[in-house]
Design a protein around this motif. Structure first.
Motif, PDB file in Angstrom:
ATOM      1  N   LYS A 179      19.640 -31.417 -10.217  1.00  0.00           N
ATOM      2  CA  LYS A 179      20.308 -32.394 -11.091  1.00  0.00           C
ATOM      3  C   LYS A 179      19.295 -32.915 -12.122  1.00  0.00           C
ATOM      4  CE  LYS A 179      24.264 -32.533  -8.842  1.00  0.00           C
ATOM      5  NZ  LYS A 179      25.513 -32.049  -9.444  1.00  0.00           N
ATOM      6  N   LEU A 180      19.828 -33.348 -13.271  1.00  0.00           N
ATOM      7  CA  LEU A 180      18.948 -33.814 -14.345  1.00  0.00           C
ATOM      8  C   LEU A 180      18.228 -35.117 -13.991  1.00  0.00           C
ATOM      9  CD1 LEU A 180      21.113 -33.041 -17.494  1.00  0.00           C
ATOM     10  CD2 LEU A 180      19.090 -31.833 -16.740  1.00  0.00           C
ATOM     11  N   PHE A 181      18.778 -35.891 -13.043  1.00  0.00           N
ATOM     12  CA  PHE A 181      18.134 -37.158 -12.655  1.00  0.00           C
ATOM     13  C   PHE A 181      16.748 -36.915 -12.041  1.00  0.00           C
ATOM     14  CE2 PHE A 181      22.663 -38.371 -12.564  1.00  0.00           C
ATOM     15  CZ  PHE A 181      22.609 -39.445 -13.433  1.00  0.00           C
ATOM     16  N   VAL A 182      16.536 -35.700 -11.519  1.00  0.00           N
ATOM     17  CA  VAL A 182      15.230 -35.350 -10.912  1.00  0.00           C
ATOM     18  C   VAL A 182      14.111 -35.448 -11.953  1.00  0.00           C
ATOM     19  CG1 VAL A 182      13.962 -33.496  -9.739  1.00  0.00           C
ATOM     20  CG2 VAL A 182      16.376 -33.852  -9.243  1.00  0.00           C
ATOM     21  N   ILE A 183      14.453 -35.243 -13.247  1.00  0.00           N
ATOM     22  CA  ILE A 183      13.438 -35.252 -14.313  1.00  0.00           C
ATOM     23  C   ILE A 183      12.754 -36.623 -14.380  1.00  0.00           C
ATOM     24  CG2 ILE A 183      13.055 -34.971 -16.796  1.00  0.00           C
ATOM     25  CD1 ILE A 183      15.436 -33.023 -16.777  1.00  0.00           C
ATOM     26  N   ASN A 184      13.508 -37.698 -14.089  1.00  0.00           N
ATOM     27  CA  ASN A 184      12.905 -39.040 -14.091  1.00  0.00           C
ATOM     28  C   ASN A 184      11.776 -39.143 -13.062  1.00  0.00           C
ATOM     29  OD1 ASN A 184      14.619 -40.086 -16.095  1.00  0.00           O
ATOM     30  ND2 ASN A 184      16.211 -40.461 -14.593  1.00  0.00           N
ATOM     31  N   GLU A 185      11.965 -38.511 -11.911  1.00  0.00           N
ATOM     32  CA  GLU A 185      10.916 -38.514 -10.875  1.00  0.00           C
ATOM     33  C   GLU A 185       9.717 -37.675 -11.320  1.00  0.00           C
ATOM     34  OE1 GLU A 185      12.605 -37.307  -7.144  1.00  0.00           O
ATOM     35  OE2 GLU A 185      14.291 -38.704  -7.337  1.00  0.00           O
ATOM     36  N   VAL A 186      10.010 -36.548 -11.990  1.00  0.00           N
ATOM     37  CA  VAL A 186       8.919 -35.694 -12.493  1.00  0.00           C
ATOM     38  C   VAL A 186       8.087 -36.470 -13.518  1.00  0.00           C
ATOM     39  CG1 VAL A 186       8.353 -33.555 -13.716  1.00  0.00           C
ATOM     40  CG2 VAL A 186      10.253 -33.593 -12.098  1.00  0.00           C
ATOM     41  N   CYS A 187       8.792 -37.219 -14.412  1.00  0.00           N
ATOM     42  CA  CYS A 187       8.089 -38.038 -15.416  1.00  0.00           C
ATOM     43  C   CYS A 187       7.213 -39.095 -14.747  1.00  0.00           C
ATOM     44  CB  CYS A 187       9.091 -38.733 -16.342  1.00  0.00           C
ATOM     45  SG  CYS A 187       9.905 -37.626 -17.496  1.00  0.00           S
ATOM     46  N   GLU A 188       7.734 -39.686 -13.673  1.00  0.00           N
ATOM     47  CA  GLU A 188       6.964 -40.718 -12.965  1.00  0.00           C
ATOM     48  C   GLU A 188       5.722 -40.122 -12.321  1.00  0.00           C
ATOM     49  OE1 GLU A 188       7.738 -44.209  -9.624  1.00  0.00           O
ATOM     50  OE2 GLU A 188       9.404 -42.958 -10.296  1.00  0.00           O
ATOM     51  N   LYS A 226       8.689 -24.866 -15.107  1.00  0.00           N
ATOM     52  CA  LYS A 226      10.119 -24.824 -15.428  1.00  0.00           C
ATOM     53  C   LYS A 226      10.945 -25.372 -14.263  1.00  0.00           C
ATOM     54  CE  LYS A 226       9.687 -20.823 -18.448  1.00  0.00           C
ATOM     55  NZ  LYS A 226       9.958 -19.399 -18.600  1.00  0.00           N
ATOM     56  N   MET A 227      12.031 -26.047 -14.623  1.00  0.00           N
ATOM     57  CA  MET A 227      12.867 -26.669 -13.597  1.00  0.00           C
ATOM     58  C   MET A 227      14.002 -25.734 -13.206  1.00  0.00           C
ATOM     59  SD  MET A 227      14.391 -30.498 -13.611  1.00  0.00           S
ATOM     60  CE  MET A 227      16.073 -30.165 -13.989  1.00  0.00           C
ATOM     61  N   ASP A 228      14.347 -25.764 -11.934  1.00  0.00           N
ATOM     62  CA  ASP A 228      15.431 -24.925 -11.450  1.00  0.00           C
ATOM     63  C   ASP A 228      16.765 -25.429 -11.992  1.00  0.00           C
ATOM     64  OD1 ASP A 228      16.695 -22.969 -10.110  1.00  0.00           O
ATOM     65  OD2 ASP A 228      15.830 -23.412  -8.142  1.00  0.00           O
ATOM     66  N   ARG A 229      17.644 -24.498 -12.331  1.00  0.00           N
ATOM     67  CA  ARG A 229      18.928 -24.893 -12.920  1.00  0.00           C
ATOM     68  C   ARG A 229      19.810 -25.645 -11.932  1.00  0.00           C
ATOM     69  NH1 ARG A 229      21.052 -19.415 -15.655  1.00  0.00           N
ATOM     70  NH2 ARG A 229      19.089 -18.712 -16.510  1.00  0.00           N
ATOM     71  N   LYS A 230      19.626 -25.383 -10.621  1.00  0.00           N
ATOM     72  CA  LYS A 230      20.484 -26.017  -9.619  1.00  0.00           C
ATOM     73  C   LYS A 230      20.168 -27.506  -9.467  1.00  0.00           C
ATOM     74  CE  LYS A 230      20.843 -21.694  -7.071  1.00  0.00           C
ATOM     75  NZ  LYS A 230      20.404 -20.954  -5.873  1.00  0.00           N
TER      76      LYS A 230
END
Length: 263
Positions: free
Chosen positions: A99-108, A93-97
């Motif tokens: 930013k959503l742009f971090v998800i792109n790095e997680v996908c990579e 699970k991702m921390d709420r604090k």
């Protein structure tokens, strides 16, 4: 002694084996034409395998995960989607604090090019992001009327990992923003052919229907005898909020005028 063992009467061991094999083949009688004909008939009557082993070309991988603070129903829905989509991957699970742009790095890092992200707010409102990572587009929905597999107890059933048919409402081809969503849903929910974790059978269908300016998701089993449909689950309703040009942000391509915030 070792040299003596290798040779037999001056002939090397390999040459002796070859000579033995030639003599054995020469002594065997030739197969009669009747026997050869029977073998050919057996080959003709043999039933081929269910599917030829093809090459896995479509390398779509979907990352399905959520933010912290989701309810038990959302967690069960997420597990149901992972079970129905063998080409999906999970993450913590991702921390709420963040930013959503971090998800792109997680996908990579996870080697995924599509993402389904569940965002919980106030422990009661659930938002779903569908994104094409890392270049976009992405869409944000409010998720309503969630019913999970365990909760529904429907009579339908399907093979785990089998490939689904995708059925879309004709209204998806009438408006441009629905056409864009249709392509995004096809790329996310369709299991790639010859995927190593998938089964080579089509025994269920995902339906996406537009009603009351919302997208209704249903999952049905296809019964072999008469092609009738029996619902399996889960089911949920997606209320479109916005479509963005980038992945988890960027310029707004479409904003739903019928959307009302739950607050």
């Amino acid at each position: 002694m070792a040299a003596a063992k290798r040779k037999r009467r001056g002939v090397p061991a390999t040459a002796a084996k070859k000579l033995k094999r030639i003599l054995k083949d020469a002594g065997q009688p030739a197969k009669s034409p009747a026997v050869a004909g029977d073998v050919e008939e057996e080959e003709k009557d043999r039933i081929p395998g269910p599917v030829c082993k093809g090459k896995w070309k479509n390398k779509e991988r979907i990352l399905i995960f959520s933010s912290r603070g989701i309810s038990f129903r959302t967690r069960h829905l997420m597990q149901d989607l992972r079970m129905l989509m063998p080409h999906s991957k999970a993450d913590t699970k991702m921390d709420r604090k963040d930013k959503l742009f971090v998800i792109n790095e997680v996908c990579e890092m996870k080697n995924c090019n599509k993402c389904i992200y569940f965002e919980a707010k106030k422990k009661q409102d659930l938002y779903m992001w569908l994104s094409n990572s890392p270049h976009g587009p992405s869409a944000k929905f409010l998720v309503q009327n969630i019913h999970t597999l365990a909760e529904l107890k429907m009579t339908g059933n399907c093979l785990k990992g089998s490939r689904p048919l995708l059925s879309f409402d004709p209204a998806f081809d009438e408006l441009p923003h629905y056409t864009l969503l249709k392509e995004l849903l096809i790329q996310i929910f369709s299991t790639p052919r010859y995927h190593p974790k998938s089964q080579p059978f089509v025994d269920h269908v995902f339906t996406f229907t537009i009603l009351d300016n919302r997208i209704w998701f249903r999952n049905f089993q296809i019964i072999e005898e008469d092609a009738a449909l029996v619902e399996i689950g889960p089911r949920f309703v997606l209320n479109l909020i916005k479509i963005f040009q980038g992945s988890f942000g960027g310029p707004t391509l479409y904003e739903n005028p019928h959307y009302q915030s739950p607050n």
